[in-house]
Design an enzyme around this catalytic site. Structure first.
Site, PDB file in Angstrom:
ATOM      1  N   MET A  52      49.778  33.360  42.973  1.00  0.00           N
ATOM      2  CA  MET A  52      48.433  32.925  42.907  1.00  0.00           C
ATOM      3  C   MET A  52      48.367  31.703  44.068  1.00  0.00           C
ATOM      4  O   MET A  52      47.208  31.586  44.632  1.00  0.00           O
ATOM      5  CB  MET A  52      48.242  32.069  41.495  1.00  0.00           C
ATOM      6  CG  MET A  52      47.482  32.934  40.685  1.00  0.00           C
ATOM      7  SD  MET A  52      45.999  33.879  41.355  1.00  0.00           S
ATOM      8  CE  MET A  52      44.845  32.612  41.755  1.00  0.00           C
TER       9      MET A  52
ATOM     10  N   HIS B 205      48.819  44.772  32.211  1.00  0.00           N
ATOM     11  CA  HIS B 205      49.216  44.036  33.332  1.00  0.00           C
ATOM     12  C   HIS B 205      50.508  44.711  33.896  1.00  0.00           C
ATOM     13  O   HIS B 205      51.181  45.315  33.526  1.00  0.00           O
ATOM     14  CB  HIS B 205      49.490  42.536  32.955  1.00  0.00           C
ATOM     15  CG  HIS B 205      48.292  41.753  32.779  1.00  0.00           C
ATOM     16  ND1 HIS B 205      47.672  41.732  31.578  1.00  0.00           N
ATOM     17  CD2 HIS B 205      47.715  40.723  33.670  1.00  0.00           C
ATOM     18  CE1 HIS B 205      46.552  40.903  31.671  1.00  0.00           C
ATOM     19  NE2 HIS B 205      46.621  40.458  32.864  1.00  0.00           N
TER      20      HIS B 205
ATOM     21  N   LYS C 267      54.772  40.662  34.254  1.00  0.00           N
ATOM     22  CA  LYS C 267      54.193  39.637  33.510  1.00  0.00           C
ATOM     23  C   LYS C 267      55.188  39.198  32.615  1.00  0.00           C
ATOM     24  O   LYS C 267      55.481  39.865  31.587  1.00  0.00           O
ATOM     25  CB  LYS C 267      53.006  40.030  33.023  1.00  0.00           C
ATOM     26  CG  LYS C 267      51.930  39.004  32.645  1.00  0.00           C
ATOM     27  CD  LYS C 267      50.659  39.281  32.301  1.00  0.00           C
ATOM     28  CE  LYS C 267      49.985  38.191  31.682  1.00  0.00           C
ATOM     29  NZ  LYS C 267      49.767  37.015  32.336  1.00  0.00           N
TER      30      LYS C 267
ATOM     31  N   GLY D 108      46.883  35.404  28.452  1.00  0.00           N
ATOM     32  CA  GLY D 108      46.194  34.547  28.420  1.00  0.00           C
ATOM     33  C   GLY D 108      44.421  34.837  28.332  1.00  0.00           C
ATOM     34  O   GLY D 108      43.797  34.330  27.326  1.00  0.00           O
TER      35      GLY D 108
END
Length: 245
Positions: free
Chosen positions: A13, A134, A138, A144
């Site tokens: 990210m 995912h 992960k 979340g």
């Protein structure tokens, strides 16, 4: 010019935010923090930032909050896998600082949450299940985002959230979350409303991390003139809609 501090800068990210920041003319990355830094480096990191976007790990959150309070630095928190004690820290700090927390910063996932809330009100006698998928690496499960969606739906109908049913049958007043892990999937969330005669499914799929990064940067900009409180991405989109009406 808004000075943005980027925590978790070497992660997926963090790298995506670094790539996308040039699309925004009113902000820049002024400081970076990652796993190679000492925790005490958070002092200068917060000092040199108007707002921090944090996609690091839950382990540094308490230190980050303490230094943010010291320097009056706003926070955008996108970490998943937070525990109840972390949310207590955020809630307390939000009495002094404007803080935005979201498990998913993309407009699509937050629109999915909005639509799910509306559908839950209409489809009153339908069973509701969430399936999230995912990539194989992960760490947290369920995601979340899946928890966020489940909590949104549960609050509308007074449902319990079931993460792992084991060998028992489905209870009447619950919403279940199932998880798949594999491949290089950025994130797929499906909400199924299952009736006796039909099934309605709402689905969001992230094709890459760009939508999360853009949402996080927009959140940092949006937070600049806000009063101390704990905000979510829903606050941003509701605010934007009201301005257009």
């Amino acid at each position: 010019m808004i000075n943005i501090g980027l925590s978790g800068s070497t992660g997926k990210m963090g790298k995506t935010i670094t790539e996308r920041i040039d699309k925004f003319k009113d902000c820049k990355i002024s400081a970076k923090f990652n796993s190679t830094n000492n925790l005490d480096d958070l002092d200068n990191f917060c000092k040199n930032s108007d707002v921090i976007i944090d996609f690091s790990t839950p382990e540094i959150l308490e230190k980050l909050i303490n230094y943010a309070l010291k320097h009056n630095t706003k926070l955008v928190i996108g970490i998943t896998g937070l525990q109840p004690q972390h949310f207590k820290l955020l809630e307390k700090a939000a009495q002094t600082l404007p803080i935005l927390y979201s498990a998913n910063m993309s407009i699509g996932a937050n629109l999915l949450s909005y639509l799910a809330r509306k559908a839950t009100k209409i489809l009153d006698d339908y069973d509701i299940e969430i399936l999230e998928t995912h990539h194989r690496n992960k760490k947290d499960s369920p995601s979340g985002t899946a928890i966020m969606l489940a909590e949104t739906i549960a609050s509308e109908k007074g449902l319990n959230i079931a993460f792992n049913r084991g060998n028992r049958p489905r209870c009447e007043k619950e919403i279940g979350i199932s998880s798949l892990r594999g491949g290089n999937v950025h994130g797929i969330h499906e909400i199924s409303f299952l009736g006796d005669d039909e099934i309605i499914t709402l689905k969001h799929e992230a094709l890459n991390k760009n939508s999360f990064a853009i949402g996080a940067i927009k959140a940092a900009i949006w937070l600049q003139d806000k009063s101390p409180a704990l905000y979510s991405m829903q606050d941003i989109y509701n605010y934007s809609l009201k301005k257009q009406l």
